[in-house]
Design an enzyme around this catalytic site. Structure first.
Site, PDB file in Angstrom:
ATOM      1  N   PRO A   1     170.956  80.437  27.946  1.00 42.00           N
ATOM      2  CG  PRO A   1     169.971  79.137  26.276  1.00 42.00           C
ATOM      3  CD  PRO A   1     171.039  79.104  27.325  1.00 42.00           C
TER       4      PRO A   1
ATOM      5  N   GLY B   1     163.703  77.288  28.341  1.00 35.31           N
ATOM      6  CA  GLY B   1     163.317  75.973  28.860  1.00 35.31           C
ATOM      7  C   GLY B   1     164.445  75.250  29.561  1.00 35.31           C
ATOM      8  CG  LEU B   2     167.910  75.042  28.245  1.00 36.88           C
ATOM      9  CD1 LEU B   2     169.163  75.430  27.465  1.00 36.88           C
ATOM     10  CD2 LEU B   2     167.753  73.512  28.246  1.00 36.88           C
TER      11      LEU B   2
ATOM     12  CB  SER C   1     163.752  82.182  36.031  1.00 34.34           C
ATOM     13  OG  SER C   1     163.023  80.987  36.010  1.00 34.34           O
TER      14      SER C   1
ATOM     15  CG  ASP D   1     162.940  74.752  36.246  1.00 35.10           C
ATOM     16  OD1 ASP D   1     162.586  73.593  36.020  1.00 35.10           O
ATOM     17  OD2 ASP D   1     162.797  75.680  35.433  1.00 35.10           O
TER      18      ASP D   1
HETATM   19  O1  PMV Z   1     160.532  75.932  30.644  1.00 36.19           O
HETATM   20  P1  PMV Z   1     161.128  75.772  31.993  1.00 36.19           P
HETATM   21  O2  PMV Z   1     162.575  75.577  32.049  1.00 36.19           O
HETATM   22  O3  PMV Z   1     160.699  76.896  32.920  1.00 36.19           O
HETATM   23  O4  PMV Z   1     160.509  74.397  32.617  1.00 36.19           O
HETATM   24  C1  PMV Z   1     159.154  74.347  32.907  1.00 36.19           C
HETATM   25  C2  PMV Z   1     158.703  72.978  33.334  1.00 36.19           C
HETATM   26  C3  PMV Z   1     157.198  72.945  33.577  1.00 36.19           C
HETATM   27  O5  PMV Z   1     156.886  71.617  33.982  1.00 36.19           O
HETATM   28  C4  PMV Z   1     156.418  73.231  32.291  1.00 36.19           C
HETATM   29  C5  PMV Z   1     156.748  73.935  34.654  1.00 36.19           C
HETATM   30  C6  PMV Z   1     157.167  73.580  36.065  1.00 36.19           C
HETATM   31  O6  PMV Z   1     157.042  74.462  36.931  1.00 36.19           O
HETATM   32  O7  PMV Z   1     157.551  72.443  36.334  1.00 36.19           O
END
Ligand code: PMV
Length: 298
Positions: free
Chosen positions: A92, A96-97, A100, A139
């Site tokens: 999805p 948060g996974l 991108s 990520d």
């Molecule tokens: O929400 P996501 O999957 O983009 O993860 C972000 C993790 C953060 O620590 C909030 C930002 C980062 O760049 O590490």
């Protein structure tokens, strides 16, 4: 995502401990998941990126953040042959996974197939910067490398030699922007309570690293619970995420917390032996749940 013959791919990820604090140089613990993005390219008259699952079909000169990332990757790769890039994904978007980063890694692999993993990370980061102004890099590192491990800006990804960790992912269904959530925390960093939360989140990740290495699931779960409370104080949890965390506990999870930037997106639960029960409870409440493992291999 089942890896098809040779399609370049980037994996999604879930952060076990240390989101937000990782942006400020602390260690985080995270693992790659099987869901991801696969990309195939073929010659075309102009460059085009097509991702049906995310309703995306665009050229690199369009006014869209995905187009900007696409343009940055095309330019940094030095690839001059116009191509159409077809991406398939079961991740999805904006949840948060690591969607991108998975897209940028898959595109980087497609554009520059001879790059090694470090080179892929470097190229993919050029695209990821267009999505998030100050990404920690966690990520992209996990998406390109796979596995489970600790990550810090200074030391990069250090894989932990442990069995894949079964988790349940709960999706709130609320899309949010990582850049906006990170900027929100940054705007509150002058407050002592925000600074204290960031340092606590970093310490919990260090303790979590030890618990993961020892296979101590009870401690890992408790650290996740503490981390979720702290992320709530940081102002990045939501009613839906809190409801899913509570439901996971009632269904027997040892630990549950939001994962990623928060503000919507996803949560994860650690529930050895109770994964089905947790997933069923989340589904009963109307949330999409996924049983998977942290530690997927590229
Ligand atoms: O929400 P996501 O999957 O983009 O993860 C972000 C993790 C953060 O620590 C909030 C930002 C980062 O760049 O590490």
């Amino acid at each position: 995502m089942a890896s098809s013959a040779s399609a370049p791919r980037g994996l999604g990820k879930a952060i076990l401990l240390g989101e937000h604090s990782v942006v400020y140089g602390h260690e985080a613990i995270a693992g790659a998941i099987e869901m991801g993005v696969e990309c195939r390219a073929e010659p075309a008259e102009g460059n085009r990126l097509v991702i049906p699952a995310w309703d995306i079909d665009l050229r690199e000169d369009e006014d869209h953040k995905v187009a900007k990332a696409f343009a940055a990757l095309l330019s940094a790769s030095g690839c001059n042959e116009p191509q159409i890039f077809h991406c398939e994904t079961d991740l999805p978007a904006a949840a948060g996974l690591g969607s991108s980063a998975a897209l940028c890694v898959a595109l980087a692999r497609c554009l520059a197939p001879t790059l090694d993993t470090d080179g892929v990370q470097e190229l993919a980061s050029v695209g990821e910067m267009q999505f998030h102004d100050t990404p920690s890099g966690i990520d992209v590192a996990l998406s390109a490398t796979g596995g489970i491990g600790s990550y810090s800006k200074a030391d990069g990804l250090k894989l932990v030699d442990c069995p894949p960790l079964p988790i349940v992912i709960g999706l709130s269904g609320v899309e949010r922007s990582t850049a906006a959530m990170v900027a929100g925390v940054a705007s509150r960093m002058s407050e002592s309570s925000t600074k204290a939360c960031i340092s606590t989140l970093g310490n919990l990740a260090i303790l979590g690293h030890a618990a993961l290495c020892e296979g101590d699931m009870a401690s890992l779960g408790e650290l996740m619970n503490e981390s979720h409370r702290c992320l709530g104080k940081l102002g990045v949890s939501t009613r839906e995420l809190d409801a899913m965390v509570r439901a996971s506990h009632l269904a027997g999870a040892l630990g549950a917390k939001l994962t990623g930037a928060g503000g919507g997106g996803a949560m994860i639960a650690l529930a050895p032996g109770n994964e089905e029960k947790v997933a069923a409870r989340l589904s009963q409440l109307g949330y999409t749940s996924i049983i998977t493992t942290l530690g997927a291999q590229q």
